[in-house]
Design an enzyme around this catalytic site. Structure first.
Site: not given
Length: 242
Positions: A74, A173
């Site tokens: 998170g 990513k």
């Protein structure tokens, strides 16, 4: 353990703990980003990767709706909430994630057929930012691991292109120095700028990089049609030296 002064904490190998586990624990204990995350209330050091990318590219400014793919634990959602408190944020992950104030959390597979529809329904409209920190679980074979993770990146980019507001941003990513040429071509056809970056918070020994695509041009038919075009477009510039 005392802070500062260049002191380094060393971890002794304990019964039942492998040498690899010992090295990982020692690295964690001596990582300044881990220490900073604990002090500032972030769930992971990864929060600083997104924060540093935003400091350079400024994509969170004025955000209204944000999707966080592969959100566990998170940290990225925390950064969004702190920088743009009024933004709606929906995150998804296979792993359970402890509740976060102002964030809707879906524990499900992003690759499930109904996941995109659920995300948009919970968000309440089209996002202006899609973030992806997804990576496949490694099997120990570098080529296989890279292909599995790239499949997730491609799925995330297809999702972003199908749902983003015009002018929106996609951040993901990637590995091995950046996205492959096919993905870069797709992004360049659909976004005004496509850049690669390795933020300082990304460990020097890590193969991870991030692709930042900004200025979504809007949907022009399917993502596949939008990808048609010159095959000689090159990857975005690499920067952010470690």
């Amino acid at each position: 353990m005392r802070g500062g002064g260049g002191l380094r904490t060393r971890v002794k190998t304990a019964r039942g703990r492998t040498a690899q586990s010992t090295r990982w624990l020692e690295r964690q204990l001596n990582d300044p980003y881990v220490k900073r995350a604990k002090a500032e209330g972030f769930r992971s050091r990864a929060a600083y990767k997104l924060s540093e990318l935003d400091e350079r590219f400024g994509f969170l400014r004025g955000a209204k709706r944000v999707v966080d793919l592969g959100m566990a634990p998170g940290g990225w959602s925390q950064v969004v909430r702190r920088k743009v408190p009024n933004a709606a944020v929906v995150g998804i992950d296979l792993l359970p994630v402890d509740p976060l104030d102002g964030v809707t959390i879906l524990q499900m597979d992003f690759m499930a057929d109904d996941a995109p529809e659920r995300l948009i329904a919970e968000l309440g409209g089209a996002p202006d930012i899609v973030l992806s920190d997804m990576a496949a679980n490694t099997v120990g074979h570098p080529q296989t691991d890279a292909l599995r993770t790239m499949a997730l990146v491609e799925a995330a980019s297809d999702f972003a292109i199908s749902v983003l507001q015009p002018g929106g941003t996609f951040v993901a990513k990637v590995f091995a120095g950046g996205a492959d040429s096919t993905l870069v071509t797709l992004l360049k056809k659909n976004f005004a700028t496509v850049k690669h970056a390795k933020p300082p918070a990304s460990r020097k020994g890590s193969v991870e990089w991030f692709v930042v695509a900004q200025g979504f041009k809007g949907r022009r038919g399917t993502a596949g049609k939008a990808a048609d075009g010159s095959a000689d477009e090159q990857a975005g510039e690499a920067s952010d030296a470690e």
